[in-house]
Design a protein around this motif. Structure first.
Motif, mmCIF file in Angstrom:
data_model
loop_
_atom_site.group_PDB
_atom_site.id
_atom_site.type_symbol
_atom_site.label_atom_id
_atom_site.label_comp_id
_atom_site.label_asym_id
_atom_site.label_seq_id
_atom_site.Cartn_x
_atom_site.Cartn_y
_atom_site.Cartn_z
ATOM 1 N N GLU A 48 26.750 90.041 32.825
ATOM 2 C CA GLU A 48 25.476 89.581 32.271
ATOM 3 C C GLU A 48 24.580 88.952 33.334
ATOM 4 O O GLU A 48 23.370 89.158 33.342
ATOM 5 C CB GLU A 48 25.720 88.606 31.125
ATOM 6 C CG GLU A 48 24.504 88.296 30.313
ATOM 7 C CD GLU A 48 23.783 89.511 29.733
ATOM 8 O OE1 GLU A 48 22.545 89.420 29.588
ATOM 9 O OE2 GLU A 48 24.410 90.541 29.448
ATOM 10 N N ALA A 56 20.049 96.412 27.657
ATOM 11 C CA ALA A 56 20.337 94.971 27.592
ATOM 12 C C ALA A 56 21.263 94.599 26.436
ATOM 13 O O ALA A 56 22.172 93.782 26.602
ATOM 14 C CB ALA A 56 19.032 94.183 27.498
ATOM 15 N N GLY A 57 21.065 95.162 25.271
ATOM 16 C CA GLY A 57 21.892 94.827 24.113
ATOM 17 C C GLY A 57 23.342 95.260 24.285
ATOM 18 O O GLY A 57 24.269 94.513 23.945
ATOM 19 N N ARG A 59 24.813 95.837 27.224
ATOM 20 C CA ARG A 59 25.371 95.039 28.320
ATOM 21 C C ARG A 59 25.802 93.661 27.816
ATOM 22 O O ARG A 59 26.895 93.181 28.123
ATOM 23 C CB ARG A 59 24.350 94.905 29.446
ATOM 24 C CG ARG A 59 24.906 94.220 30.679
ATOM 25 C CD ARG A 59 23.838 93.973 31.720
ATOM 26 N NE ARG A 59 22.940 92.946 31.234
ATOM 27 C CZ ARG A 59 21.606 92.997 31.338
ATOM 28 N NH1 ARG A 59 21.025 94.028 31.902
ATOM 29 N NH2 ARG A 59 20.867 92.010 30.882
ATOM 30 N N LEU A 60 24.954 93.033 27.001
ATOM 31 C CA LEU A 60 25.282 91.720 26.444
ATOM 32 C C LEU A 60 26.502 91.809 25.534
ATOM 33 O O LEU A 60 27.396 90.955 25.596
ATOM 34 C CB LEU A 60 24.090 91.145 25.670
ATOM 35 C CG LEU A 60 24.351 89.821 24.963
ATOM 36 C CD1 LEU A 60 24.698 88.728 25.968
ATOM 37 C CD2 LEU A 60 23.152 89.428 24.118
ATOM 38 N N THR A 61 26.574 92.840 24.716
ATOM 39 C CA THR A 61 27.715 93.001 23.822
ATOM 40 C C THR A 61 29.006 93.191 24.609
ATOM 41 O O THR A 61 30.040 92.598 24.287
ATOM 42 C CB THR A 61 27.501 94.182 22.857
ATOM 43 O OG1 THR A 61 26.263 93.983 22.161
ATOM 44 C CG2 THR A 61 28.633 94.302 21.858
ATOM 45 N N SER A 63 29.562 92.090 27.610
ATOM 46 C CA SER A 63 29.843 90.778 28.208
ATOM 47 C C SER A 63 30.513 89.857 27.200
ATOM 48 O O SER A 63 31.467 89.144 27.533
ATOM 49 C CB SER A 63 28.557 90.122 28.705
ATOM 50 O OG SER A 63 28.013 90.844 29.760
ATOM 51 N N ILE A 64 30.006 89.856 25.975
ATOM 52 C CA ILE A 64 30.581 89.010 24.926
ATOM 53 C C ILE A 64 32.022 89.423 24.633
ATOM 54 O O ILE A 64 32.895 88.572 24.457
ATOM 55 C CB ILE A 64 29.702 89.028 23.665
ATOM 56 C CG1 ILE A 64 28.398 88.286 23.950
ATOM 57 C CG2 ILE A 64 30.429 88.426 22.472
ATOM 58 C CD1 ILE A 64 27.346 88.435 22.871
#
Length: 121
Positions: A48, A56-57, A59-61, A63-64
């Protein structure tokens, strides 16, 4: 040190003292899971924070998923260590561990999310 002063009592309060080599091997396995958790945490944060040119969505998911796996892994490692140590003390067969399946699933999910993010950029 008495059995009553050792933590956790639920582990050390049962059975007999096993061969130290087995207890130390169990402890090394626990520490290996801790190192794995740190790698998952670092990977999730790096993914992230590097701000890669990916969706972006997704990538963030991803990362989470990695960070959540890094948070859950030490908890499961602790309970796995306790179960294995208790089994050693009671001379019972060692229990199975869900750790491999959990980490494998997390890597597959994060990998698929990242693959999709690369394809959609």
């Amino acid at each position: 040190m008495t059995e009553h002063s050792r933590f956790p009592h639920a582990v050390y309060g049962c059975g007999t003292e096993p061969d130290a080599r087995f207890s130390l091997a169990n402890e090394r396995t626990f520490l290996a899971w801790i190192r794995t958790a740190l790698a998952f945490l670092a990977g999730g944060v790096a993914l992230e924070m590097l701000g890669l040119d990916l969706h972006a969505g997704l990538r963030l998911t991803a990362s989470i998923v990695l960070v959540a796996t890094g948070v859950v892994t030490p908890l499961l490692a602790w309970f796995g260590w306790a179960r294995a140590e208790r089994s050693l003390r009671l001379a019972e067969p060692l229990p199975s561990s869900p750790m491999g399946a959990l980490l494998g699933l997390a890597v597959v999910v994060a990998g698929l999310l990242l693959l999709l993010a690369v394809l959609l950029r």
